[in-house]
Design an enzyme around this catalytic site. Structure first.
Site, PDB file in Angstrom:
ATOM      1  N   GLU A  27      43.504  35.937  45.320  1.00 45.24           N
ATOM      2  CA  GLU A  27      43.296  37.358  45.874  1.00 45.24           C
ATOM      3  C   GLU A  27      43.787  37.705  47.257  1.00 45.24           C
ATOM      4  O   GLU A  27      43.812  36.591  47.878  1.00 45.24           O
ATOM      5  CB  GLU A  27      41.717  37.508  45.713  1.00 45.24           C
ATOM      6  CG  GLU A  27      41.179  39.047  46.264  1.00 45.24           C
ATOM      7  CD  GLU A  27      39.680  39.486  46.124  1.00 45.24           C
ATOM      8  OE1 GLU A  27      39.107  38.402  45.785  1.00 45.24           O
ATOM      9  OE2 GLU A  27      39.632  40.366  46.564  1.00 45.24           O
ATOM     10  N   ASN A  72      37.873  42.227  44.655  1.00 45.88           N
ATOM     11  CA  ASN A  72      37.390  43.605  45.291  1.00 45.88           C
ATOM     12  C   ASN A  72      38.887  44.138  45.971  1.00 45.88           C
ATOM     13  O   ASN A  72      38.716  45.475  46.010  1.00 45.88           O
ATOM     14  CB  ASN A  72      36.370  43.238  46.586  1.00 45.88           C
ATOM     15  CG  ASN A  72      35.129  42.585  46.041  1.00 45.88           C
ATOM     16  OD1 ASN A  72      34.620  42.937  44.814  1.00 45.88           O
ATOM     17  ND2 ASN A  72      34.337  42.132  46.800  1.00 45.88           N
ATOM     18  N   ASN A 172      38.012  45.748  38.503  1.00 46.71           N
ATOM     19  CA  ASN A 172      37.390  44.709  38.937  1.00 46.71           C
ATOM     20  C   ASN A 172      35.853  44.889  39.199  1.00 46.71           C
ATOM     21  O   ASN A 172      35.735  46.039  39.982  1.00 46.71           O
ATOM     22  CB  ASN A 172      37.963  44.096  40.184  1.00 46.71           C
ATOM     23  CG  ASN A 172      37.165  42.678  40.708  1.00 46.71           C
ATOM     24  OD1 ASN A 172      37.045  41.822  40.066  1.00 46.71           O
ATOM     25  ND2 ASN A 172      36.488  42.964  42.149  1.00 46.71           N
ATOM     26  N   GLU A 173      34.764  44.393  38.480  1.00 45.40           N
ATOM     27  CA  GLU A 173      33.671  44.586  39.073  1.00 45.40           C
ATOM     28  C   GLU A 173      33.331  45.846  39.401  1.00 45.40           C
ATOM     29  O   GLU A 173      32.572  46.267  40.413  1.00 45.40           O
ATOM     30  CB  GLU A 173      33.091  43.598  40.317  1.00 45.40           C
ATOM     31  CG  GLU A 173      33.125  42.163  40.095  1.00 45.40           C
ATOM     32  CD  GLU A 173      32.498  41.169  41.093  1.00 45.40           C
ATOM     33  OE1 GLU A 173      32.566  41.865  42.139  1.00 45.40           O
ATOM     34  OE2 GLU A 173      32.538  40.086  40.912  1.00 45.40           O
ATOM     35  N   TYR A 244      28.666  32.728  40.433  1.00 47.11           N
ATOM     36  CA  TYR A 244      28.879  31.872  41.494  1.00 47.11           C
ATOM     37  C   TYR A 244      27.649  31.282  41.782  1.00 47.11           C
ATOM     38  O   TYR A 244      26.738  31.779  41.470  1.00 47.11           O
ATOM     39  CB  TYR A 244      29.326  32.661  42.797  1.00 47.11           C
ATOM     40  CG  TYR A 244      30.962  33.259  42.650  1.00 47.11           C
ATOM     41  CD1 TYR A 244      31.855  32.761  42.740  1.00 47.11           C
ATOM     42  CD2 TYR A 244      30.946  34.661  42.695  1.00 47.11           C
ATOM     43  CE1 TYR A 244      32.979  33.035  42.814  1.00 47.11           C
ATOM     44  CE2 TYR A 244      32.062  35.341  42.347  1.00 47.11           C
ATOM     45  CZ  TYR A 244      33.200  34.401  42.543  1.00 47.11           C
ATOM     46  OH  TYR A 244      34.566  35.053  42.679  1.00 47.11           O
ATOM     47  N   GLU A 293      35.891  34.997  37.059  1.00 50.92           N
ATOM     48  CA  GLU A 293      35.535  34.299  38.492  1.00 50.92           C
ATOM     49  C   GLU A 293      34.484  33.547  38.145  1.00 50.92           C
ATOM     50  O   GLU A 293      33.279  34.133  37.696  1.00 50.92           O
ATOM     51  CB  GLU A 293      35.054  35.674  39.283  1.00 50.92           C
ATOM     52  CG  GLU A 293      36.087  36.377  39.819  1.00 50.92           C
ATOM     53  CD  GLU A 293      36.124  37.444  40.813  1.00 50.92           C
ATOM     54  OE1 GLU A 293      34.987  37.193  41.689  1.00 50.92           O
ATOM     55  OE2 GLU A 293      36.465  38.638  40.887  1.00 50.92           O
ATOM     56  N   GLN A 348      38.513  30.709  44.156  1.00 51.51           N
ATOM     57  CA  GLN A 348      39.700  31.086  44.171  1.00 51.51           C
ATOM     58  C   GLN A 348      40.748  29.912  44.401  1.00 51.51           C
ATOM     59  O   GLN A 348      39.867  28.678  44.584  1.00 51.51           O
ATOM     60  CB  GLN A 348      39.923  32.107  45.295  1.00 51.51           C
ATOM     61  CG  GLN A 348      39.208  33.395  44.972  1.00 51.51           C
ATOM     62  CD  GLN A 348      39.510  34.422  46.084  1.00 51.51           C
ATOM     63  OE1 GLN A 348      40.599  34.518  46.697  1.00 51.51           O
ATOM     64  NE2 GLN A 348      38.867  35.651  46.151  1.00 51.51           N
TER      65      GLN A 348
END
Ligand code: AHR
Length: 507
Positions: A27, A72, A172-173, A244, A293, A348
């Site tokens: 990212e 993001n 994304n999200e 996460y 992720e 990442q």
């Protein structure tokens, strides 16, 4: 001595090992791109500006697919800023990470990097501030052979051959209120469906990922997936999941080591939700999961600078052995669910949340968590077996009872090799794991690789190999199979090969 067992039978199969399980994520965040994979002027930089030391470690890591350019970041990104002559590219404010984005690295450079790294590209389009038109534009730029505005521009930018990107993320999200252009499930579901429909009008064989929830703790978890899939079921192939974990949020080491229980529940819940929508529609099509992720991330330590800086140091967590064991356990979970989790991205690759670290003008090195990933990618071949460890349990404050031994086994029908990946979550004691090989009577353990030691030990620029795998002593024969010792807080790779004992007749 604590005892656990695992019976192997190559006839009992979950699914093929999916090579996309070993994906990662680059990212435009902190120093993942700039001074991570890309640093013109670095002693190891190639003609594009990619760091060869990071490329080499990426290849060694065994990454198969990489998601780009966010995260993001993508929800405010104009992909056109990152193509064409570098000196003409604009510098923009990146609102997601409060950083300055120079656009010196864009889609063309990333595809070059991916080819050098030998990885598949998973490209995310911006469905935060943008929509259908920009998604089909970037698709045309990337994949159309020639003879149109965007494809000819790509050729003029030095990329005559199409990028041939198959796997695309639709935003994304989008469930997260922090996301630029955040939407309700219905708004996003409609937009994802229409973007997907338009992209498929250009290229029908794309594989498309709709955004699932950004985490199982979101108040809309479950309902979000259901609404999005009500709208987009026909148009997409995957729904995403993100997770996460860290020891601070888990509250104690025992709970943290059992983080995979949460990941297992996320997978079960998202699969159930997707299948519920499929059942209501009377649809035989199955939506699979892209766990695009996942990692250990000490999110509460994230400090975003108030000034607008280029490539600030963001989320440069140092992983210790316990973090690495959890990463291994999360990989075991992804493999165990290979029937429905058919793509995944460790998040990442470098520096920001990175499994690799690099210093500007300095070296690159492997975090402790590098080793389980590299070994799983290297040795998980063929098929994932239905092999459930029978293990003592311990109590965790966060998840209740958890097995001390967490494991998965793979069998490669071509070589006949079997590999067991196993974690021991006990903090003080060895567990003796007996491996039932009645269905594989000629198999012997040829190697046991172990990552263990001080749970707090980590690799740093000064000590890059403090956490490093070692070879353990050979396995002992045991009734009906073999026995290996799993040391406390350890990640283990146990490799078995067909090796008839002297005098044994082959059938
Ligand atoms: O990987 C870091 C960030 O975590 C990503 O940008 C975002 O998608 C997630 O919240």
């Amino acid at each position: 001595m604590l005892k656990a067992s695992l019976a192997l039978d190559p006839q009992l199969v979950v699914a093929d090992v999916r090579r996309r399980t070993f994906g990662s994520f680059v990212e435009h965040m902190g120093r993942c791109v700039y001074t991570g994979i890309f640093e013109p002027g670095h002693a190891t930089a190639d003609e594009v500006g990619h760091r060869s030391d990071v490329l080499e470690l990426t290849r060694e890591l065994g990454v198969t697919m990489v998601r780009y350019p966010g995260g993001n970041f993508v929800s405010g990104y104009r992909w056109e800023d990152g193509v064409g002559p570098v000196e003409q590219r604009p510098t923009r404010l990146d609102a997601a990470w409060h950083s300055l984005e120079t656009n010196a690295h864009g889609i063309g450079e990333f595809v070059d990097w991916a080819r050098k790294a030998g990885v598949e590209v998973n490209y995310a389009v911006n469905l935060g501030t943008r929509g259908v038109q920009e998604a089909v534009d970037v698709l045309e730029y990337a994949n159309h052979p020639s003879g149109t505005y965007w494809s000819d521009l790509r050729a003029a930018h030095g990329h005559r051959a199409p990028f041939d990107i198959k796997l695309w993320c639709l935003g994304n999200e989008m469930d997260g209120p922090w996301q630029t252009g955040h939407k309700t499930a219905y708004e996003y579901g409609r937009l994802a469906a229409e973007t997907a429909r338009a992209m498929r009008q250009i290229q029908p064989d794309l594989e498309l990922v709709a955004c699932g929830s950004s985490g199982s703790g979101m108040p809309t978890f479950g309902a979000w997936e259901a609404t999005v899939l009500e709208e987009a079921y026909d148009q997409v192939d995957f729904i995403s999941a993100h997770a996460y974990y860290n020891e601070s949020t888990a509250g104690d080491l025992g709970s943290f080591l059992a983080s995979a229980l949460d990941m297992e529940a996320v997978i079960a819940n998202v699969v159930a939700t997707a299948d519920h929508i499929g059942a209501k529609r009377g649809d035989r099509k199955r939506i699979n999961l892209s766990f695009d992720e996942w990692n250990v991330w000490y999110q509460d330590d994230l400090e975003v600078p108030t000034e607008w800086l280029r490539a600030p140091r963001l989320a440069e967590d140092v992983h210790n052995l316990a973090d690495a064991v959890v990463v291994g356990s999360l990989l075991i979970t992804l493999l165990r669910n290979s029937d429905r989790v058919t793509a995944a991205c460790q998040a990442q690759l470098v520096n920001s949340l990175g499994i690799l670290r690099s210093e500007p003008g300095g070296p690159a090195w492997r975090q402790a968590s590098f080793h389980p990933f590299a070994q799983a990618s290297r040795f998980a071949r063929g098929r994932v077996l239905q092999a459930e460890p029978v293990s003592p349990v311990y109590d965790t404050a966060q998840y209740g009872p958890a097995s001390l031994v967490h494991a998965v086994a793979t069998h490669d029908p071509e070589s006949d090799d079997v590999t067991i990946f196993a974690v021991n979550r006990h903090q003080q004691d060895d567990v003796a794991l007996s491996i039932g090989t009645r269905a594989l009577p000629e198999h012997r353990v040829v190697e046991q690789l172990v990552l263990d030691g001080d749970p707090r030990a980590c690799n740093t620029q000064e000590q890059t190999e403090r956490v490093f795998p070692r070879r353990a002593d050979a396995a002992e024969p045991a009734p009906g199979g073999l026995e290996v010792a799993l040391s406390p807080v350890s990640w283990n790779v146990i490799r078995l090969r067909r090796d008839p004992a002297p005098g044994t007749a082959r059938g």
